[in-house]
Write a protein that holds these residues in place. Structure first.
Motif, PDB file in Angstrom:
ATOM      1  N   ASP A   1       0.812  -1.216   0.000  1.00  0.00           N
ATOM      2  CA  ASP A   1       0.000   0.000   0.000  1.00  0.00           C
ATOM      3  C   ASP A   1       0.846   1.267   0.000  1.00  0.00           C
ATOM      4  OD1 ASP A   1      -2.199  -1.633   0.057  1.00  0.00           O
ATOM      5  OD2 ASP A   1      -2.635  -1.346   2.181  1.00  0.00           O
ATOM      6  N   GLU A   2       1.954   1.245   0.767  1.00  0.00           N
ATOM      7  CA  GLU A   2       2.787   2.438   0.907  1.00  0.00           C
ATOM      8  C   GLU A   2       4.008   2.422  -0.009  1.00  0.00           C
ATOM      9  OE1 GLU A   2       2.525   5.322   2.768  1.00  0.00           O
ATOM     10  OE2 GLU A   2       0.456   4.699   3.135  1.00  0.00           O
ATOM     11  N   GLN A   3       4.068   1.425  -0.921  1.00  0.00           N
ATOM     12  CA  GLN A   3       5.190   1.336  -1.859  1.00  0.00           C
ATOM     13  C   GLN A   3       6.531   1.353  -1.115  1.00  0.00           C
ATOM     14  OE1 GLN A   3       4.772   1.104  -5.585  1.00  0.00           O
ATOM     15  NE2 GLN A   3       2.996   0.285  -4.513  1.00  0.00           N
ATOM     16  N   VAL A   4       6.625   0.525  -0.093  1.00  0.00           N
ATOM     17  CA  VAL A   4       7.826   0.465   0.731  1.00  0.00           C
ATOM     18  C   VAL A   4       8.999  -0.072  -0.085  1.00  0.00           C
ATOM     19  CG1 VAL A   4       8.879  -0.750   2.693  1.00  0.00           C
ATOM     20  CG2 VAL A   4       6.608   0.279   2.922  1.00  0.00           C
ATOM     21  N   THR A   5      10.137   0.614   0.008  1.00  0.00           N
ATOM     22  CA  THR A   5      11.336   0.207  -0.733  1.00  0.00           C
ATOM     23  C   THR A   5      12.360  -0.482   0.154  1.00  0.00           C
ATOM     24  OG1 THR A   5      12.305   2.404  -0.367  1.00  0.00           O
ATOM     25  CG2 THR A   5      11.076   2.058  -2.421  1.00  0.00           C
ATOM     26  N   ASN A   6      12.353  -0.146   1.436  1.00  0.00           N
ATOM     27  CA  ASN A   6      13.317  -0.702   2.394  1.00  0.00           C
ATOM     28  C   ASN A   6      12.569  -1.150   3.640  1.00  0.00           C
ATOM     29  OD1 ASN A   6      14.645   1.518   0.728  1.00  0.00           O
ATOM     30  ND2 ASN A   6      16.454   0.555   1.619  1.00  0.00           N
ATOM     31  N   ALA A   7      13.003  -2.251   4.228  1.00  0.00           N
ATOM     32  CA  ALA A   7      12.320  -2.728   5.432  1.00  0.00           C
ATOM     33  C   ALA A   7      13.330  -3.367   6.375  1.00  0.00           C
ATOM     34  CB  ALA A   7      11.219  -3.723   5.082  1.00  0.00           C
ATOM     35  N   LEU A   8      12.949  -3.392   7.650  1.00  0.00           N
ATOM     36  CA  LEU A   8      13.757  -4.023   8.696  1.00  0.00           C
ATOM     37  C   LEU A   8      12.878  -4.982   9.475  1.00  0.00           C
ATOM     38  CD1 LEU A   8      16.265  -4.240  10.612  1.00  0.00           C
ATOM     39  CD2 LEU A   8      15.256  -2.334  11.898  1.00  0.00           C
ATOM     40  N   VAL A   9      13.340  -6.232   9.604  1.00  0.00           N
ATOM     41  CA  VAL A   9      12.607  -7.237  10.374  1.00  0.00           C
ATOM     42  C   VAL A   9      13.601  -8.006  11.239  1.00  0.00           C
ATOM     43  CG1 VAL A   9      10.758  -7.539   8.689  1.00  0.00           C
ATOM     44  CG2 VAL A   9      12.814  -8.968   8.544  1.00  0.00           C
ATOM     45  N   VAL A  10      13.070  -8.743  12.209  1.00  0.00           N
ATOM     46  CA  VAL A  10      13.886  -9.692  12.962  1.00  0.00           C
ATOM     47  C   VAL A  10      13.629 -11.079  12.368  1.00  0.00           C
ATOM     48  CG1 VAL A  10      13.850  -8.265  15.026  1.00  0.00           C
ATOM     49  CG2 VAL A  10      12.118 -10.045  14.754  1.00  0.00           C
ATOM     50  N   PRO A  11      14.510 -12.045  12.592  1.00  0.00           N
ATOM     51  CA  PRO A  11      14.383 -13.347  11.943  1.00  0.00           C
ATOM     52  C   PRO A  11      13.038 -14.039  12.134  1.00  0.00           C
ATOM     53  CG  PRO A  11      16.570 -13.128  12.838  1.00  0.00           C
ATOM     54  CD  PRO A  11      15.808 -11.918  13.301  1.00  0.00           C
ATOM     55  N   THR A  12      12.464 -13.953  13.330  1.00  0.00           N
ATOM     56  CA  THR A  12      11.171 -14.611  13.539  1.00  0.00           C
ATOM     57  C   THR A  12      10.090 -14.007  12.650  1.00  0.00           C
ATOM     58  OG1 THR A  12      10.824 -13.152  15.454  1.00  0.00           O
ATOM     59  CG2 THR A  12      11.655 -15.357  15.900  1.00  0.00           C
ATOM     60  N   MET A  13      10.166 -12.709  12.394  1.00  0.00           N
ATOM     61  CA  MET A  13       9.198 -12.064  11.514  1.00  0.00           C
ATOM     62  C   MET A  13       9.356 -12.557  10.079  1.00  0.00           C
ATOM     63  SD  MET A  13       9.345  -8.123  12.864  1.00  0.00           S
ATOM     64  CE  MET A  13       8.865  -7.683  14.543  1.00  0.00           C
ATOM     65  N   LEU A  14      10.603 -12.625   9.602  1.00  0.00           N
ATOM     66  CA  LEU A  14      10.824 -13.088   8.235  1.00  0.00           C
ATOM     67  C   LEU A  14      10.351 -14.525   8.066  1.00  0.00           C
ATOM     68  CD1 LEU A  14      11.879 -12.427   5.441  1.00  0.00           C
ATOM     69  CD2 LEU A  14      14.148 -13.197   6.173  1.00  0.00           C
TER      70      LEU A  14
END
Length: 499
Positions: A225-238
Motif C-alpha cells: 500500500d505504501e510502496q515500501v522500498t526498504n524494510a527491517l525485520v527480525v528473523p522470527t518475523m521473516l
C-alpha cells in the motif's frame, strides 16, 4: 558532534520532504525540528532531567528524540511491555523526568510522582511556531537504553551524541535516498535498531513508517500500500512472512535488512528464492556499539546462494564484513588475539562504541576495546561468524560446547521450526545437553529420530541427551532467545514426566 547536526543537515538538504509517517500527513525535517524545539521548551518548563518514552513507536518518537537533544537531556525509551514491578524499577531511576506514554498509563505515572503526557498531547503540545532556539550542549548522554535484563537487573547503556553521530556518518550516505523511498520499521522504540533507523533514514532522506503490531498480513499489506522500498525485520518475523499463505508479492521492495538474532539458513534461502530481486542485508551490532558494526550485503547473499564452494556458501550464516570504522579482534580467554578461523571472544573499538553503563562507567580495556561477550571467528576473507554468547557455553565432561552449532543442525531438519540448546546440571558430566524444539506447522517431531539426525552431523558428545517438544520458545520482541527460561521450562517438563 550533536544529534541536532543531523537534523539541521536534513533541513538544509531536503527540508520539505516527508520523512516520518505517511505522505498524506507525515512530518518533514523542518516539521521535526520545529516540534523538537517546542518539545525542548516543554522539557525546560518542567525542569525535566530526562524524557522517558513509554509507548508504542510512531511519530511522537522521533519528535521526542530530537526534543531531548535540543534540551540537553537524555531520551530514555522504556519497554512498556514489562511487568509492573520491573517497569516501576526503571522509572524509579529517573524521578525528575517528563514522560510520554499511552493514555492508560498516565494515572500510574502520576502515582509514581512523574509528570506524564499522552503521545497525542505530546504531538499537540509541540505543534507550535518555531522559536529557532539553539540546542543545549551538556555532558548528558543522548540516549539511555536499558538492556533486556534476562539474567539480572537491566543496565542502562549510555549512548552519547558522538557515538550515534559517528555511526551515522560512518555508515549512511547523506541524501542517498530517492524522493519516493520509504522504509518500514518493525522493531519497538526501546531497541537500538529503532534509534538507529530514526537517525539513518532521516540522514539519507528516506521516509520512515512503523508497524508496531506485527502480523505477516499487515506487513505485506503495508509494504504494497505504501510502496515500501526498504524494510527491517527480525528473523522470527521473516520466518512468519515467508511461511504464510496468500499473496507474498512485494513489487516495490528493494532492500530487506534483518538482525537481532540468528537467522536460520533455511529461512534466508527461502526468502532469497521467493524474492530474487530484493537485496538482503544482515546487520550485526549491539546497543553498546550504537547499532551495526558488521554487514552482509546483497551481493554477499547472492554470491553465497549461488556458490558450490562450501566456504562461500557458509557465508549465508555469517554477519558479513566489519565496517571500516570499527577495529575488531577475536581473543582467547587470556586476551591474546587469535588467528583467522579460531573461535574466541569478539572485541571491538571505534568512535561509535559507547560501552558505557549508568553508575558503572566505560567497560573497555586499556586499548579501548569492548568485550561484546559474543563468541565468533573471522574466515580468511574477513567474514564474521557469530557463535552465541560466551555465557551460553555448555561444559560437558570438560569439553566446551557451543549451543549454536547444535541449533544450526536442528534447524536444518525439515520438521523443526525453532529450537534452543541449553546445559542442564548433571552429577556425572557437570552439564548435559538438552534441547527444546518447536515443530513446523503441520509437522510432528519424533525426539529420538531428531537425536539421530544430530548424531549424523555431529559427534556423539554433541548430541542432546534429551529433546523436548514445545509449543513455543521464550523470545523477546526482537527475537532473542531467553535461555534461562528455556532451562526452567525443561526442568518443569522433566518434573511432570518424573512425577
Amino acid at each position: 558532534m550533536h544529534l541536532t547536526m543531523l537534523l539541521d543537515m536534513a533541513c538544509d538538504g531536503f527540508g520539505d520532504r516527508v520523512v516520518v509517517g505517511r505522505v498524506s500527513d507525515g512530518l518533514t525535517p523542518a516539521d521535526l525540528r520545529r516540534r523538537a524545539r517546542a518539545g525542548a521548551a516543554l522539557l525546560r518548563s518542567h525542569r525535566a532531567e530526562a524524557l522517558l518514552y513509554v509507548a508504542v513507536n510512531g511519530p511522537a518518537y522521533p519528535v521526542a528524540m530530537f526534543a531531548a537533544a535540543f534540551a540537553g537531556v537524555p531520551l530514555v525509551p522504556v519497554n512498556y511491555r514489562l511487568g509492573e514491578e520491573q517497569l516501576d524499577y526503571l522509572l524509579s531511576q529517573h524521578q525528575n523526568a517528563l514522560v510520554v506514554t499511552a493514555p492508560e498509563s498516565v494515572a500510574h505515572m502520576g502515582q509514581l510522582g512523574l509528570t506524564a503526557l499522552t503521545t497525542d498531547e505530546w504531538l499537540s503540545g509541540t505543534d507550535v511556531d518555531d522559536d529557532e532556539s539553539d540546542p543545549e550542549w551538556t555532558e548528558a548522554p543522548a540516549i539511555i537504553i536499558y538492556t533486556s535484563g534476562t539474567t539480572s537487573k537491566p543496565k542502562g547503556v549510555l549512548l552519547r551524541h558522538e557515538n550515534l553521530v559517528s555511526y551515522v556518518l560512518g555508515s549512511v550516505e547523506f541524501a542517498g535516498a530517492a524522493q519516493d523511498d520509504a522504509a518500514l520499521v518493525s522493531v519497538p522504540p526501546y531497541h537500538i535498531a529503532a534509534v538507529a533507523n530514526v537517525l539513518s533514514n532521516l540522514f539519507s532522506g528516506r521516509r520512515t513508517l512503523v508497524l508496531e503490531q506485527f502480523t505477516p498480513q499487515e506487513w505485506l499489506g503495508l509494504v504494497r500500500d505504501e510502496q515500501v522500498t526498504n524494510a527491517l525485520v527480525v528473523p522470527t518475523m521473516l520466518a512468519r512472512i515467508v511461511g504464510s499463505d496468500g499473496d507474498l508479492s512485494v513489487p516495490s521492495l528493494r532492500n530487506l535488512a534483518y538482525g537481532g538474532a540468528a537467522m536460520p539458513t533455511r529461512i534466508i534461502e527461502t526468502a532469497l528464492s521467493l524474492w530474487p530481486e530484493v537485496g538482503f542485508v544482515n546487520a550485526y551490532g549491539l546497543t553498546e556499539t550504537s547499532s551495526t558494526i558488521a554487514v552482509l550485503g546483497p551481493d554477499d547473499h547472492r554470491a553465497a546462494l549461488a556458490s558450490d564452494d562450501p566456504a562461500v556458501r557458509a557465508r549465508l550464516g555469517s554477519t558479513g564484513r566489519v565496517l571500516p570504522t570499527i577495529d575488531l579482534e577475536i581473543r582467547d580467554p587470556f586476551d591474546e588475539v587469535l588467528p583467522t578461523g579460531s573461535v574466541g571472544r569478539i572485541c571491538v573499538r571505534g568512535d561509535q562504541v559507547s560501552a558505557e553503563y549508568a553508575g558503572i562507567g566505560r567497560a573497555v580495556d586499556e586499548r579501548g576495546f569492548f568485550d561484546t561477550r559474543d563468541k565468533g571467528y573471522l574466515d580468511e576473507d574477513g567474514y564474521l561468524f557469530i557463535g552465541g554468547r560466551v555465557d551460553d557455553t555448555i561444559i560437558r565432561g570438560g569439553e566446551n560446547i557451543a549451543p549454536a552449532e547444535i541449533e544450526n543442525v536442528l534447524l536444518d531438519h525439515e520438521d523443526v521450526d525453532d529450537c534452543a540448546v541449553v546445559g542442564v546440571a548433571d552429577d556425572e558430566w557437570g552439564q548435559r545437553i538438552e534441547a527444546a524444539v518447536v515443530a513446523r506447522p503441520g509437522r510432528t517431531i519424533d525426539p529420538e529420530q531428531l537425536r539421530q539426525h544430530v548424531r549424523l552431523h555431529l559427534r556423539g558428545s554433541k548430541t542432546p541427551d534429551r529433546i523436548h517438544v514445545m509449543d513455543e520458545l521464550p523470545r523477546t520482541e526482537t527475537g532473542k532467545l531467553v535461555r534461562r527460561r528455556v532451562v526452567t521450562a525443561i526442568a518443569e517438563a522433566a518434573e511432570v514426566v518424573d512425577a
